[in-house]
Design an enzyme around this catalytic site. Structure first.
Site: not given
Length: 706
Positions: A583, A596
């Site tokens: 990501s 995250y």
């Protein structure tokens, strides 16, 4: 022998009057229907085996006069899936007129080109070498099939006498000869010398049956095959145990599968010494009966008899000389032993080629075995893709059935090696191979994609399948996985993928998934770590459980999945690819994203470390960094959408447009965009790229690598 439709025990009666009545008067449609239901029963004929035809009267496009046209399965087709596009339509009078210019057996091959001058339907499939076998027989509907039971008699030492006695002279016998124009003339001669017969047995090859309607032809074929099947059934074990009786016992089913899964990648690697191969494993009862028998050592080296069997399975299998319960915890020593067996096979095949080649023979092909037998465990097959390896396995099972039947009533006779070579290296077969379309970029590759029942994972699965790969689709959500599997089956067929439930945090689940992968495809070449979750909370609101869950799925999941894939890739010895879907959050710091983002950063750096260590084994590791891919994703679940919207001070419904507007390109990122990036790393276009990452985020300056 007359059999009612209720009396078939050995073949499936599939004729549906309701379907056929709608095709009444449409002989070509009835031909296709008959062909499809014949091909649906592997006891009647295997994939691509045999051919069917019908003759009709059509208007000549130049004279408008009625002319007789033969519609016959074209080159390379399969009767089970035959459509009008797979037929060749030819003028019967022109085909028969070729007899006047036929120059004899030495000039067989030149006749195939002349078939093109006989084409009536300009949309025809290329006529096959079997075309003249149908042309000289006067019947409206003809079946040429390769049923195991009939070939067992055709491949028996006393096959001609058995045929005469079993059918009271109603089935004629034509000795073995390679298919071609002369064989067509021999079929006509056999009919002329035996008027009123219902069919012809081709020695070592197959069966011809016929009638003047599609239904009568279908029934004739089934009745003849049923008679042969029943005759064999009554003779199994009558004079001696089947295949001489059992020599060794099989392992228990689960142990067989466990052993096969462990060894399959090693075998795949060795079988791929010239070209990467995809595998199939079977421990079907008929396979075990043969490979565990006393007669294995006698029959396996003899090879097959029917040309269709032989072309797909090679002259003989490789039989492994290892115990079924061999300890496979360390394959180092065993790999050396099996490598020696492979080399001996390659040398045998090279010797076979040199002894039987002609001056104009094509160059020697891949010398590796297609069929590999492990007594007590099962049978492996390796070929260029899943369908081809599966079909090779099916054909060798056909060959086993033929050998079993022939040995039950007489003695099995295989093709002489020179005849086998002449079929395998036939210039017409070589021409057919040369006409095959170019292989796709991911042909011969096997990929496993985690978290792939939807969203980005599913997009990668479909991209890989479209580019030729076999793909293992995995997901923790069983219901979603089943729905995806059903959709993929309809769209791409059973040979393109395998669906396996997988929890990346569960070691037993991972072990089962890798075993299923190796049993289905023989190994793996590409691992895509896509499984993941998102948790959006402030730093203070995060719990230890949040951190652990993200770390277990994203970081440890990537580690364990990659480790399992690397073990198989190293065993295969042909390198591989790992693609990690990380990501932009691994590069960019943002609010309410600490756990995250930290996990994604760990994924990124783990990828670099893996790339540095695995390069010596030619295993490349690369990363795709998506951002804000919401399409068909579970990312909205668990309050993620609400939390992200709150962090940005907007409403949830405005998130997609918000993400698009913050990019340089002002466009939303789609799942297909990520799939394209995941493809380019494994496509061969970036074969010397490892430890790299590719941002697919619409352009975020803050995420530019630096």
């Amino acid at each position: 022998m007359s059999i009612t439709t209720q009396n078939f025990k050995h073949v499936s009666y599939l004729w549906d009057d309701a379907v056929a009545s709608k095709l009444e008067g449409k002989e070509v449609d009835l031909l296709i229907y008959r062909s499809n239901i014949l091909g649906a029963d592997l006891r009647i004929t295997n994939y691509g085996g045999g051919n069917t035809s019908c003759k009709t009267y059509e208007a000549d496009p130049l004279t408008n006069e009625k002319v007789e046209v033969m519609w016959v399965k074209g080159s390379g087709g399969d009767i089970g899936t035959l459509t009008k596009a797979g037929l060749a339509g030819l003028y019967v009078d022109k085909l028969r007129a070729l007899k006047g210019i036929y120059r004899g057996l030495e000039f067989e091959d030149e006749m195939v080109e002349l078939f093109n001058h006989c084409i009536y339907d300009l949309k025809s499939k290329a006529p096959s070498i079997d075309t003249p076998l149908h042309a000289f027989l006067p019947f409206k509907h003809i079946d040429h099939l390769h049923p195991d039971a009939a070939i067992a008699i055709a491949a028996a030492k006393d096959g001609e006498q058995i045929t005469k006695d079993l059918w009271d002279g109603q089935i004629a016998w034509v000795p073995w000869q390679k298919p071609g124009f002369d064989l067509g003339l021999q079929l006509k001669q056999a009919l002329d010398e035996n008027p009123g017969i219902r069919g012809i047995m081709l020695g070592g090859h197959g069966l011809f049956t016929w009638a003047d309607t599609a239904y009568e032809c279908y029934i004739n074929s089934l009745e003849v095959i049923e008679t042969a099947s029943e005759y064999l059934a009554q003779n199994y074990g009558k004079t001696r145990p089947v295949f001489g009786g059992e020599k060794i016992q099989s392992l228990a089913p689960e142990q067989r599968k466990s052993q096969a899964a462990k060894l399959a990648p090693l075998l795949r690697g060795l079988a791929s010494s010239e070209n990467l191969m995809v595998g199939t494993f079977t421990d079907a009862p008929e396979v075990l009966q043969f490979i565990n028998s006393n007669d294995l050592s006698k029959l396996a080296p003899m090879g097959t008899s029917c040309p269709d069997h032989f072309l797909r399975t090679k002259i003989s299998p490789l039989v492994l000389d290892i115990s079924a319960d061999e300890d496979l915890s360390d394959l180092t020593a065993l790999k050396e032993k099996i490598s020696v067996a492979f080399q001996a096979y390659r040398e045998m095949y090279g010797d076979y080629y040199e002894k039987h080649k002609h001056a104009n023979s094509p160059a020697v092909r891949d010398a590796n075995p297609v069929i590999i037998i492990w007594p007590g465990v099962g049978m492996f097959s390796y070929a260029k893709n899943k369908q081809t390896s599966r079909v090779a396995s099916e054909f060798y099972i056909n060959a086993i059935n033929v050998m079993r039947g022939a040995e039950a009533v007489s003695k099995y006779v295989s093709l002489p090696l020179q005849e086998a070579f002449n079929i395998e290296y036939w210039l017409l077969e070589e021409a057919k191979l040369q006409r095959m379309p170019k292989e796709q970029p991911l042909s011969r590759k096997v990929a496993l994609v985690t978290g792939s029942a939807g969203g980005i994972g599913l997009a990668i699965v479909e991209k890989y399948i479209k580019e030729g790969a076999c793909v293992v689709v995995t997901d923790i959500d069983g219901d979603r996985l089943q729905q995806t599997s059903d959709a993929l089956l309809k769209k791409y067929g059973k040979d393109s993928f395998l669906a396996v439930k997988l929890d990346v945090t569960d070691g037993k689940s991972l072990e089962a998934a890798m075993e299923a992968t190796c049993l289905q495809f023989g190994g793996v070449d590409i691992m895509v770590n896509n499984a993941g979750i998102s948790i959006s909370k402030s730093f203070e609101d995060h719990t230890d459980q949040d951190w652990d869950r993200l770390n277990d799925i994203l970081v440890m999941g990537q580690y364990h999945i990659s480790k399992a894939g690397v073990k198989i890739m190293k065993l295969q010895g042909h390198g591989g690819d790992i693609v990690n879907i990380a990501s932009k959050n691994g590069l960019v710091a943002g609010a309410k994203n600490v756990a995250y983002g930290t996990a994604k950063a760990a994924q990124l750096h783990m990828s670099r470390l893996m790339a540095a260590e695995l390069a010596e084994d030619k295993i490349k590791v690369n990363v795709v960094n998506p951002d804000a891919v919401i399409e068909n994703s579970n990312i909205w679940e668990g309050g993620w959408g609400e939390n992200r919207a709150k962090a940005y001070g907007i409403e949830v419904k405005d998130l997609p447009q918000f993400y698009a507007n913050r990019t340089l390109l002002k466009e939303s990122v789609k799942t297909s965009d990520i799939a394209d990036a995941a493809f380019v790393f494994v496509s061969g276009q970036l074969g010397k790229t490892t430890g790299n990452m590719l941002n697919v985020d619409g352009g975020l300056a803050a995420a530019f690598p630096r």
